[in-house]
Write an enzyme that holds these catalytic residues in place. Structure first.
Site, PDB file in Angstrom:
ATOM      1  N   LYS A 144      20.576 129.175  76.908  1.00 45.62           N
ATOM      2  CA  LYS A 144      19.753 128.057  77.389  1.00 45.62           C
ATOM      3  C   LYS A 144      20.652 127.159  78.235  1.00 45.62           C
ATOM      4  O   LYS A 144      21.424 126.355  77.715  1.00 45.62           O
ATOM      5  CB  LYS A 144      19.159 127.281  76.216  1.00 45.62           C
ATOM      6  CG  LYS A 144      18.174 126.194  76.617  1.00 45.62           C
ATOM      7  CD  LYS A 144      17.549 125.563  75.378  1.00 45.62           C
ATOM      8  CE  LYS A 144      16.482 124.552  75.779  1.00 45.62           C
ATOM      9  NZ  LYS A 144      17.044 123.408  76.524  1.00 45.62           N
TER      10      LYS A 144
ATOM     11  N   ARG B 105      10.287 120.288  86.949  1.00 48.25           N
ATOM     12  CA  ARG B 105       9.374 120.399  85.813  1.00 48.25           C
ATOM     13  C   ARG B 105       8.539 119.136  85.640  1.00 48.25           C
ATOM     14  O   ARG B 105       7.351 119.200  85.357  1.00 48.25           O
ATOM     15  CB  ARG B 105      10.168 120.681  84.530  1.00 48.25           C
ATOM     16  CG  ARG B 105       9.297 120.781  83.288  1.00 48.25           C
ATOM     17  CD  ARG B 105      10.130 121.014  82.026  1.00 48.25           C
ATOM     18  NE  ARG B 105       9.271 121.115  80.869  1.00 48.25           N
ATOM     19  CZ  ARG B 105       8.791 120.083  80.178  1.00 48.25           C
ATOM     20  NH1 ARG B 105       9.117 118.846  80.544  1.00 48.25           N
ATOM     21  NH2 ARG B 105       8.004 120.255  79.132  1.00 48.25           N
TER      22      ARG B 105
ATOM     23  N   ASP C 226      35.535 134.711 101.312  1.00 50.35           N
ATOM     24  CA  ASP C 226      34.873 133.487 101.778  1.00 50.35           C
ATOM     25  C   ASP C 226      35.101 133.287 103.269  1.00 50.35           C
ATOM     26  O   ASP C 226      34.203 132.849 103.993  1.00 50.35           O
ATOM     27  CB  ASP C 226      35.406 132.273 101.003  1.00 50.35           C
ATOM     28  CG  ASP C 226      34.926 132.254  99.561  1.00 50.35           C
ATOM     29  OD1 ASP C 226      34.002 133.026  99.233  1.00 50.35           O
ATOM     30  OD2 ASP C 226      35.473 131.477  98.767  1.00 50.35           O
TER      31      ASP C 226
ATOM     32  N   GLU D 176      18.613 134.961  75.582  1.00 58.45           N
ATOM     33  CA  GLU D 176      19.494 134.554  76.684  1.00 58.45           C
ATOM     34  C   GLU D 176      19.987 133.130  76.463  1.00 58.45           C
ATOM     35  O   GLU D 176      19.402 132.375  75.679  1.00 58.45           O
ATOM     36  CB  GLU D 176      18.773 134.673  78.028  1.00 58.45           C
ATOM     37  CG  GLU D 176      17.467 133.930  78.124  1.00 58.45           C
ATOM     38  CD  GLU D 176      16.661 134.339  79.353  1.00 58.45           C
ATOM     39  OE1 GLU D 176      17.217 134.251  80.456  1.00 58.45           O
ATOM     40  OE2 GLU D 176      15.490 134.719  79.197  1.00 58.45           O
TER      41      GLU D 176
END
Length: 691
Positions: free
Chosen positions: A120, A141, A36, A118
């Site tokens: 959800k 959406r 990092d 896969e």
């Protein structure tokens, strides 16, 4: 437009590519190859080059993830392809029925059908549109047909590529996926909120959704949001994919993260086994999932199956049982955090939630307790999700007994007995004990020893942790009682290092009043306020005896900060700590205040670049001693800018605004003049003759 040297342009391109590669390795390959700190150093170098040469800055630069100017509202976006929902299955029988329906419709053997499965993710679905490889729009959406344009917020998420990778870039592609927040990021976000007295989020999904709908994208940029792609909704140009899993492989080559848990299985048994296997893994994940998504893998079969009303026939969502149970709230205790924040913790009748025995749950703060309307003795609803601390999400009021009692914030710290305080506008109560409170000891000591406080060279955070854990140091004064022989017993601290640390502690005893005030860790008293207090009162005694009214008369001190200062000095144990520090030899020169003019009073100055004759901190202290306020940014109200070597964007901004700019040589000449005039005018008057 100035000509950019070719070497500079090439270096910027190299940095751009290195940072893009680092993001891809971290978010897509899950195989980071730089630390990092190395990433941050590359990013700072690119930011510096872009500040010097603004023409280098492009919309897809890794530096452009910090957020933009706040928007007034979100524009509506009509989805070119509707974002439909999925039908649900809740058990094995319903999964088997789905596979049979699909096989019957396709007139094939269900056992030979391939399904892409896969997790959800429990987040917020978004659609990303790329034209010629560059992100041009991102939308929520919404209702499935119309969403909101949240492009500026989505651009701040490092796992969303601003520019696609590889050689085969399509003219247009729409990628859909989930914006979510990991448990670790969620807990860190809520920890910061508690420390700042802000409201906390109830769960990671709410945090992700709330962050994405911020009109100020700089807020979203500061939140630990992530993105996982799961669908190609539109694609123009070359398309040789035959299956959904082919599309997901291509998304990875373009720079998107896809789920590492996805699998292509065959038939009913494969689908059911995947859902069971994922269910077993669920509680060990660092993010929330609320089910699995099962899709027919063949794109040709998907087209043949088509849609029914709002959902595709070729996909289904398998939902896991809720991770909630009811139990009795037996008691509430208050824990004290590292900066004094009091957090109520529910003591529950032990109950099994998602396979784990839960006996404690967080209640966040008193506002949350009031919102829930919860009382000790209530039957409560407890939710557990993955590694997130279990929490109470509701009360079963119909089962409330007559013997319940209210939850009350303690007036005194349960750890050290200091007075607690909750200021107007804040949701968190805090212990005012500061250095005295064992719960706050490590962080208080780290602050005390930090570079801008007493600047104790060689006393790092890990060493402080060790000293506190061994109980060698309980107060700041104990640091100055450490002996080299004993320190040399510690791991990785040889005799020479131990001697160096003791010498550094001895040197740190000689400080300034401003640094000492900052070091003792009064809440909300930063460097500038500490300097103002030192100049105004001149001595620690005068400051400690000041009334609220006298404190509010100080520059930069308002009613809230005045109350923090006043409360701190009224705690007997804080006074004992201060006396103990002076007793071990911590000293400073008292500041002359009577009759001392401040030629720069009311002026704001800015230091930029590297000074050769002094550090920036020294320059800042000398300006403040003359009455100036030293700022980190340039504005029209800035009186002057001191520009050292390699001065960057602040110099450019000052020149654009017409603010006076002086170099180090001129700065030294003016300092000498100002300080000489101040010293001459401040000569004390002779005492009157006494009889």
């Amino acid at each position: 437009m100035s000509q950019i040297p070719q070497a500079v342009r090439e270096r910027a391109d190299t940095l751009h590519q290195q940072l893009d590669d680092a993001n891809y390795q971290y978010y897509v390959e899950d195989d980071p190859r730089i630390t990092d700190a190395e990433y941050d150093a590359l990013l700072r170098e690119l930011q510096s080059l872009e500040a010097e040469h603004p023409e280098l800055k492009t919309p897809d630069s890794p530096t452009q993830r910090v957020g933009a100017a706040p928007a007034e509202r979100f524009e509506e976006v009509t989805h070119a392809v509707p974002m439909l929902s999925l039908d649900n299955a809740f058990d094995d029988a319903e999964l088997a029925a789905f596979v049979k329906r699909v096989a019957d419709k396709l007139e094939c053997d269900g056992d030979t059908l391939a399904f892409c499965c896969e997790p959800k993710l429990d987040g917020l679905a978004v659609a990303l549109v790329y034209e010629n490889g560059r992100l041009v729009q991102g939308a929520t959406r919404g209702d499935g047909r119309t969403g909101e344009d949240v492009t500026l917020n989505l651009r701040t998420i490092r796992s969303i590529p601003l520019k696609l990778r590889g050689d085969s870039i399509p003219p247009l592609i729409e990628v859909r996926g989930e914006v979510y927040m990991r448990h670790s990021g969620f807990e860190a976000l809520n920890d910061r909120a508690r420390e700042n007295g802000d409201k906390v989020f109830a769960n990671p999904r709410n945090a992700a959704a709330g962050s994405l709908r911020q009109l100020d994208s700089s807020i979203a940029a500061a939140r630990p949001l992530e993105f996982c792609a799961y669908q190609v909704a539109r694609l123009e140009g070359e398309d040789d994919a035959h299956s959904h899993s082919d599309y997901l492989k291509r998304l990875r080559t373009l720079g998107f993260r896809t789920s590492p848990l996805l699998d292509v299985v065959k038939g009913e048994r494969g689908v059911i086994d995947f859902c069971h296997r994922l269910g077993e893994q669920r509680n060990g994940l660092d993010y929330d999932i609320d089910g699995a998504v099962i899709k027919v893998d063949s794109l040709r079969d998907q087209r043949e199956l088509g849609f029914v009303s709002r959902a595709p026939r070729w996909a289904i969502a398998y939902k896991y049982p809720a991770q909630e149970q009811t139990t009795t709230l037996n008691d509430v205790v208050f824990q004290v955090g590292r900066v004094g924040t009091l957090t109520p913790v529910a003591k529950l009748e032990p109950v099994q939630v998602a396979g784990v025995t839960v006996a404690n749950a967080t209640l966040h703060n008193m506002d949350e307790i009031e919102r829930l309307g919860v009382r000790i003795g209530d039957t409560v609803i407890v939710r557990r999700a993955g590694d997130v601390i279990p929490q109470i999400v509701g009360v079963v009021e119909s089962q409330r007994p007559a013997t319940t009692r209210a939850i009350e914030m303690p007036e005194h710290c349960p750890v050290c007995g200091s007075q607690t305080e909750r200021l107007e506008g804040e949701v968190a109560a805090r212990c005012s004990g500061g250095l005295f409170c064992p719960a706050q000891r490590k962080e208080a000591l780290k602050h005390f020893a930090s570079r801008r406080a007493l600047d104790i060279d060689g006393l790092g955070e890990k060493l402080i942790d060790l000293l506190v854990e061994r109980e060698w140091v309980k107060t700041p004064a104990d640091l100055f009682r450490l002996e080299a022989e004993r320190l040399a017993e510690l791991p990785r601290l040889a005799e020479k290092s131990a001697n160096n640390l003791v010498n550094a502690l001895e040197a740190a005893k000689r400080t300034t009043l401003a640094r000492f005030i900052y070091a003792i860790g009064i809440r909300e008293v930063g460097e500038a306020t500490a300097a103002s207090l030192a100049r105004h009162f001149g001595s620690l005694q005068a400051l400690s005896e000041a009334s609220l009214e006298a404190l509010e008369a100080v520059e930069d001190v308002g009613p809230v900060v005045a109350r923090h200062i006043h409360t701190f000095f009224r705690q007997p144990h804080n006074q004992e700590t201060l006396e103990d520090l002076q007793g071990v030899g911590v000293t400073w020169e008292e500041v002359e205040i009577a009759g001392r003019p401040q030629p720069l009073a009311g002026q704001t100055w800015v230091l930029t670049g590297t000074l050769e004759s002094m550090t920036r901190d020294d320059g800042k202290a000398r300006l403040q001693a003359l009455g100036a306020k030293v700022s980190g940014s340039v504005s029209k109200k800035t009186a002057g800018v001191v520009a050292g070597e390699a001065a960057g964007s602040k110099l450019e901004k000052a020149q654009n605004l017409g603010v006076e700019v002086i170099d180090e040589r001129e700065f030294l000449q003016r300092l000498a003049h100002w300080e000489s005039a101040s010293s001459e005018d401040a000569q004390p008057t002779a005492p009157e003759d006494t009889p």
